[in-house]
Design a protein around this motif. Structure first.
Motif, PDB file in Angstrom:
ATOM      1  N   LEU A 193      39.392  16.695  17.006  1.00 25.17           N
ATOM      2  CA  LEU A 193      39.712  15.460  17.739  1.00 25.17           C
ATOM      3  C   LEU A 193      39.641  14.215  16.866  1.00 25.17           C
ATOM      4  CD1 LEU A 193      37.901  16.011  21.167  1.00 25.17           C
ATOM      5  CD2 LEU A 193      40.239  16.581  20.511  1.00 25.17           C
ATOM      6  N   SER A 194      38.867  14.249  15.799  1.00 22.38           N
ATOM      7  CA  SER A 194      38.651  13.023  15.014  1.00 22.38           C
ATOM      8  C   SER A 194      39.334  13.055  13.653  1.00 22.38           C
ATOM      9  CB  SER A 194      37.143  12.770  14.837  1.00 22.38           C
ATOM     10  OG  SER A 194      36.520  13.895  14.219  1.00 22.38           O
TER      11      SER A 194
ATOM     12  N   PRO B 264      47.463  11.789  20.514  1.00 17.44           N
ATOM     13  CA  PRO B 264      48.342  10.814  21.171  1.00 17.44           C
ATOM     14  C   PRO B 264      47.547   9.885  22.082  1.00 17.44           C
ATOM     15  CG  PRO B 264      49.261  13.035  21.302  1.00 17.44           C
ATOM     16  CD  PRO B 264      47.857  13.173  20.780  1.00 17.44           C
ATOM     17  N   MET B 265      48.114   8.746  22.362  1.00 18.65           N
ATOM     18  CA  MET B 265      47.410   7.789  23.206  1.00 18.65           C
ATOM     19  C   MET B 265      47.182   8.330  24.617  1.00 18.65           C
ATOM     20  SD  MET B 265      46.593   5.335  21.299  1.00 18.65           S
ATOM     21  CE  MET B 265      46.025   4.240  22.571  1.00 18.65           C
TER      22      MET B 265
ATOM     23  N   MET C  55      32.833  12.271  21.630  1.00 18.45           N
ATOM     24  CA  MET C  55      34.052  13.051  21.828  1.00 18.45           C
ATOM     25  C   MET C  55      34.562  12.968  23.268  1.00 18.45           C
ATOM     26  SD  MET C  55      34.827  14.269  18.878  1.00 18.45           S
ATOM     27  CE  MET C  55      34.245  12.650  18.302  1.00 18.45           C
ATOM     28  N   PHE C  56      33.634  12.788  24.212  1.00 19.40           N
ATOM     29  CA  PHE C  56      34.057  12.664  25.609  1.00 19.40           C
ATOM     30  C   PHE C  56      34.798  11.343  25.837  1.00 19.40           C
ATOM     31  CE2 PHE C  56      30.498  15.632  25.716  1.00 19.40           C
ATOM     32  CZ  PHE C  56      31.020  16.644  26.513  1.00 19.40           C
ATOM     33  N   ASP C  57      34.309  10.264  25.216  1.00 24.51           N
ATOM     34  CA  ASP C  57      35.024   8.983  25.337  1.00 24.51           C
ATOM     35  C   ASP C  57      36.423   9.102  24.768  1.00 24.51           C
ATOM     36  OD1 ASP C  57      32.765   6.604  25.916  1.00 24.51           O
ATOM     37  OD2 ASP C  57      31.966   8.431  25.006  1.00 24.51           O
ATOM     38  N   GLN C  58      36.547   9.759  23.625  1.00 22.33           N
ATOM     39  CA  GLN C  58      37.841   9.860  22.959  1.00 22.33           C
ATOM     40  C   GLN C  58      38.813  10.744  23.739  1.00 22.33           C
ATOM     41  OE1 GLN C  58      37.416  10.955  18.882  1.00 22.33           O
ATOM     42  NE2 GLN C  58      39.634  10.999  18.458  1.00 22.33           N
ATOM     43  N   LEU C  59      38.313  11.786  24.382  1.00 24.15           N
ATOM     44  CA  LEU C  59      39.195  12.729  25.069  1.00 24.15           C
ATOM     45  C   LEU C  59      39.522  12.288  26.491  1.00 24.15           C
ATOM     46  CD1 LEU C  59      40.693  15.432  25.061  1.00 24.15           C
ATOM     47  CD2 LEU C  59      38.542  16.548  25.710  1.00 24.15           C
ATOM     48  N   LEU C  60      38.512  11.883  27.264  1.00 23.39           N
ATOM     49  CA  LEU C  60      38.742  11.559  28.676  1.00 23.39           C
ATOM     50  C   LEU C  60      39.629  10.328  28.849  1.00 23.39           C
ATOM     51  CD1 LEU C  60      35.209  12.210  30.242  1.00 23.39           C
ATOM     52  CD2 LEU C  60      37.169  13.741  30.064  1.00 23.39           C
TER      53      LEU C  60
ATOM     54  N   LEU D 247      32.684   8.288  31.518  1.00 27.05           N
ATOM     55  CA  LEU D 247      33.204   8.298  32.892  1.00 27.05           C
ATOM     56  C   LEU D 247      33.991   7.023  33.177  1.00 27.05           C
ATOM     57  CD1 LEU D 247      30.212   9.765  34.943  1.00 27.05           C
ATOM     58  CD2 LEU D 247      32.243  10.930  34.096  1.00 27.05           C
ATOM     59  N   ALA D 248      33.494   5.902  32.693  1.00 29.51           N
ATOM     60  CA  ALA D 248      34.200   4.647  32.922  1.00 29.51           C
ATOM     61  C   ALA D 248      35.522   4.594  32.176  1.00 29.51           C
ATOM     62  CB  ALA D 248      33.313   3.477  32.511  1.00 29.51           C
ATOM     63  N   ALA D 249      35.658   5.412  31.104  1.00 28.97           N
ATOM     64  CA  ALA D 249      36.890   5.408  30.314  1.00 28.97           C
ATOM     65  C   ALA D 249      38.003   6.238  30.945  1.00 28.97           C
ATOM     66  CB  ALA D 249      36.598   5.924  28.908  1.00 28.97           C
ATOM     67  N   ILE D 250      37.715   6.967  31.980  1.00 26.40           N
ATOM     68  CA  ILE D 250      38.763   7.759  32.641  1.00 26.40           C
ATOM     69  C   ILE D 250      39.815   6.808  33.202  1.00 26.40           C
ATOM     70  CG2 ILE D 250      39.239   9.327  34.562  1.00 26.40           C
ATOM     71  CD1 ILE D 250      36.477  10.492  34.214  1.00 26.40           C
ATOM     72  N   PRO D 251      41.101   7.036  32.909  1.00 27.36           N
ATOM     73  CA  PRO D 251      42.154   6.126  33.383  1.00 27.36           C
ATOM     74  C   PRO D 251      42.176   6.019  34.915  1.00 27.36           C
ATOM     75  CG  PRO D 251      43.003   7.602  31.704  1.00 27.36           C
ATOM     76  CD  PRO D 251      41.640   8.110  32.066  1.00 27.36           C
TER      77      PRO D 251
END
Length: 647
Positions: free
Chosen positions: A350-351, A357-358, A378-383, A404-408
Motif C-alpha cells: 500500500l505504501s 489510485p485516489m 494503513m487503515f487511514d490510507q485504505l479506507l 473511521l472518520a476518513a471513510i468517504p
C-alpha cells in the motif's frame, strides 16, 4: 347366422300361442330348452345323445352346427325381447318326452342337474342349504341398487356401453439437435436452472463434486456452453492439488478464466493427503507465483476470499494485483492473516511503489477480520479510498478514530464489525455511528462486542447516548461487554421491535428487565427478537430461567425468540438436565467450539410457522449470532464458519 328352424319344418297353427324360441344350454352333448321344462334333455332333432362328455359350465357356444340358436345365459329383459320377435317358433315337446330314461343306467346327479345330468341353472346350486348363486339378471338388479349400474352400462338408459378405446399412441418426433424445449430457453433462465446443480462447498475430504454439472457438459453444445459459465463462476479450492489442476487447465484455455467471478479459499488447508505443510511448500502447487499467475487469468474476478492458511503465499505483487489490477473486484477477505510477515507485505503493497489510485470505486466489501498486526496508518490510507463501501469488518484490528472518520461520505455501510478494537475511543465511535452519513441511516448489522475483563469500549453514559440514535434499519446489534444496566431497558425496548439479534453479554440486567422485552401490550408492536445473547449475565441462573412464573424466556410469550446464548457455566447444567429429565421443556442444548445455545424446539409450537433462520442480511448463513461479516453470498463453512460461530 342362419335363421332358426322348427323341429318339423312347418309353421305352428295360427290359433295356437306362439311358443318361445329354443335357447339351449350346453349339457354334455344335450341342450336344455328354455321353452320346455327345466328337465328337458333332448337334442334338437329329438334323439338322445350317445356321448356323456360335458364341457365346463362356463363355456358359451355362439352357434350350433345344425343352425340352432344357442344362448346359454340370458337375462329376463333379453328373454322378453326375443319372445316378441316374428321368428318361426316350434312347439315344445312334452316334459315326459324330455325326461325319458336313458338306455343305460343313470348315475345319481346333484341338485342343480336334472336326473339325466342336464344343468338346471346357476340358481339351483345350493351351498350350505342356501341358494347363494345369482343369475345375471339378479346381479344386474343388485348392481343397479347398490352401485347404480354396471360399469359397462349407462345408468340412465341401461344400455350397454362400448368398451373404451385404447388411447392412441402418438409418437413424438425427436427434434433436431439443438432445438429441444430446454435448449431454446433464454440464456438467463437456463443459467438459473443449471445453477441449482452447483455445489459450492466440498462435500467431504477429497471426493469429487459437481458431478451433475459434468454430466450437463456432455449433453449438447447449448448445455455445454451454459454449464461452463456455472462451473467456473465460483471456484472453491479445498487443497493445492485442485488449484494446480485448475490453473493448468485455464492456462491451456485462457477463455475459461474470463468466466470466473469468485475465487474461494475459505476451505483451503495446507495439510492433507498425508503431507505436512513443509512438503506442500516443496511441491509448489500453491505459491505467491502461481497465485499471481492465476489472478492474471481472471480479468472479470469480483470476489476473492483468502484466509490465514494462505498468508505465507500473499506477496506484494498479489496484494497490489487485488487492489489495483482487477477493475471489477468488489470483495476481498483477508480473514485471520495476523503474522508479522503478512503485515510487512501488506504495508509495502500500500505504501511502496506506485501509489494507490485516489479512489477504488469497485471495492465494496472489505474484511480484515483478526488482522491484528496491520499498522494503524494503513487503515487511514485504505479506507479513505473506498467511496462505495457497504461491508466493513475490522474485528480485532488496530483501526483508530481517524480511520473511521476518513471513510468517504458517499459510502453506505450496512454491515460494520468493530469488535475488540482497542484503539477506538468511545466518544469518537458514538459520533461516527450517529452523525457520519456512511452509517447513520444504512446500518443493518453492527458488532461492538468486547471482553470487559480486558477492555470496555462503552460505559453507561455512552450506551445512553448511542441507543436513542440508532437507525430503524438495524437488524442485528451486539453490545456485549458494554455497561448496560436496568436504566437502559426503556431505550432497548423500541429496538426490540425491529431487531432480530441482540447481544447483551455481561449486562447488568435482572430477569424482570428481560421480561419487559416480551411484554404483551395492545398498543405496542410485538417483539421481533429471534436471538438473545445473555452470556455472563450475573442474574441469569438455572433456577431463574426455569421459574416459569417469573421468567418469560422459555414460555410461548417470548416467541419468536428461538435461540438464547448462555455461557458454559449455564450450558453445562442444561446439558446434564436434558439427559436426566423425562419430560421435554421444548428447548434443547447446542454447542459449537467455545459457544453454547439453548434452542427452542419447533415442535413445541406446532401452530407457528417454521423459521429456517434465513435473512437477507446474513448473506447465506442460517444460524444466529454470527460474529464475522460474510463478504460473499453463499453457504458458510471452513475457516469462515470457525470465526463466525465457534470463536
Amino acid at each position: 347366422m342362419a335363421s332358426p328352424t322348427t323341429a318339423t319344418g312347418t309353421s305352428p297353427p295360427s290359433h295356437s300361442k306362439p311358443s318361445l324360441p329354443r335357447f339351449t344350454i350346453p349339457c354334455g352333448d344335450h341342450f336344455h330348452s328354455r321353452d320346455s321344462s327345466p328337465s328337458s334333455c333332448d337334442t334338437p332333432d329329438g334323439s338322445r345323445s350317445s356321448s356323456r362328455r360335458r364341457p365346463s359350465f362356463g363355456s358359451i357356444k355362439e352357434d350350433a352346427d345344425d343352425g340352432t340358436f344357442v344362448l346359454p345365459f340370458v337375462c329376463e329383459a333379453t328373454y322378453e325381447i326375443l319372445r316378441n320377435l316374428s321368428w318361426t317358433l316350434t312347439t315344445s315337446p312334452s316334459p315326459k318326452e324330455h325326461c325319458k330314461p336313458a338306455h343305460r343306467e343313470m348315475q345319481p346327479s346333484p341338485d342343480f342337474c336334472c336326473p339325466c345330468g342336464g344343468f338346471l341353472g346357476w340358481k339351483q346350486i345350493r351351498l350350505g342349504g342356501k341358494s347363494l348363486s345369482r343369475s345375471y339378471g339378479d346381479l344386474r338388479n343388485i348392481g343397479n341398487k347398490q352401485a347404480k349400474g354396471w360399469a359397462w352400462e349407462d345408468t340412465e338408459t341401461g344400455r350397454e356401453l362400448m368398451p373404451p378405446k385404447a388411447p392412441a399412441v402418438v409418437e413424438l418426433s425427436q427434434p433436431p439437435p439443438g432445438t429441444s424445449a430446454l435448449e431454446r430457453l433464454p440464456p438467463e433462465v437456463l443459467d438459473q436452472i443449471i445453477s441449482n446443480l452447483a455445489v459450492d462447498l466440498p462435500p467431504n475430504g477429497y471426493t469429487p463434486r459437481n458431478v451433475d454439472l459434468i454430466s450437463c457438459l456432455l449433453t449438447s453444445h447449448t448445455l455445454h456452453a451454459a454449464t461452463l459459465g456455472v462451473l467456473y463462476r465460483n471456484m472453491t479450492f479445498p487443497h493445492s492439488i485442485i488449484f494446480s489442476k485448475a490453473l493448468n487447465h485455464m492456462s491451456q484455455y485462457p477463455a475459461l478464466g474470463t468466466l470466473v467471478r469468485r475465487l474461494d479459499f475459505s476451505h483451503f488447508t495446507s495439510v492433507g493427503l498425508g503431507r505436512t505443510k513443509q512438503m506442500n511448500a516443496e511441491i509448489q502447487n500453491l505459491t505467491s507465483r502461481t497465485l499471481l499467475k492465476c489472478l492474471d487469468l481472471l480479468p472479470n474476478l469480483k470476489e476473492c476470499l483468502l484466509q490465514e492458511h494462505l498468508e505465507g503465499d500473499l506477496s506484494v505483487e498479489v496484494i497490489r494485483k487485488l487492489f489495483m489490477g482487477l477493475p471489477n473486484l468488489r470483495a476481498v477477505d483477508f480473514c485471520g492473516c495476523s503474522t508479522q510477515a503478512f503485515s510487512q507485505v501488506f504495508t509495502e503493497a500500500l505504501s511502496a511503489g506506485p501509489p494507490l489510485p485516489m479512489s477504488l470505486p469497485s471495492m465494496k466489501r472489505l474484511s480484515l477480520h483478526e488482522c491484528s498486526t496491520i499498522p494503524a496508518p494503513m487503515f487511514d490510507q485504505l479506507l479513505s479510498r473506498l467511496i462505495n463501501l457497504t461491508h466493513l469488518d475490522l474485528t480485532h484490528t488496530q483501526v483508530n478514530d481517524s480511520a473511521l472518520a476518513a471513510i468517504p461520505e458517499t459510502a453506505r455501510i450496512s454491515h460494520l464489525g468493530l469488535s475488540r478494537c482497542t484503539r477506538l475511543r468511545s466518544s469518537a465511535l458514538i459520533e461516527f455511528l450517529t452523525t457520519h452519513p456512511a452509517v447513520c441511516e444504512s446500518l443493518v448489522y453492527l458488532n461492538l462486542l468486547n471482553d470487559p475483563t480486558r477492555f470496555r469500549l462503552l460505559e453507561e453514559e455512552d450506551v445512553s447516548a448511542l441507543l436513542p440514535k440508532l437507525p430503524s434499519t438495524l437488524r442485528s446489534m451486539n453490545l456485549g461487554g458494554a455497561k448496560v444496566t436496568s436504566e437502559h431497558v426503556s431505550l432497548l425496548i423500541p429496538l426490540t421491535k425491529h431487531l432480530h439479534e441482540l447481544g447483551l453479554s455481561s449486562a447488568d440486567l435482572s430477569v424482570k428487565d428481560v421480561n419487559t422485552f416480551f411484554a404483551k401490550d395492545d398498543n405496542a408492536a410485538p417483539s421481533t427478537l429471534c436471538y438473545l445473547d445473555l452470556a455472563k449475565v450475573p442474574q441469569m441462573t438455572i433456577g431463574a430461567i426455569f421459574n416459569t412464573s417469573s421468567c418469560f424466556l422459555l414460555s410461548e410469550q417470548s416467541y419468536p425468540l428461538q435461540v438464547i446464548e448462555f455461557s458454559d457455566k449455564i450450558i453445562t447444567p442444561l446439558r446434564e438436565r436434558a439427559k436426566t429429565q423425562r419430560v421435554s421443556v421444548g428447548w434443547t442444548v447446542r454447542d459449537l467450539g467455545r459457544r453454547g445455545w439453548y434452542v427452542r424446539d419447533p415442535a413445541s409450537l406446532p401452530n407457528e410457522p417454521l423459521d429456517d433462520g434465513y435473512r437477507y442480511w446474513k448473506m447465506g448463513a442460517r444460524w444466529w449470532g454470527m460474529r464475522k461479516i460474510p463478504m460473499a453470498v453463499g453457504d458458510v463453512g471452513g475457516i469462515y464458519g470457525h470465526y463466525m460461530f465457534k470463536k
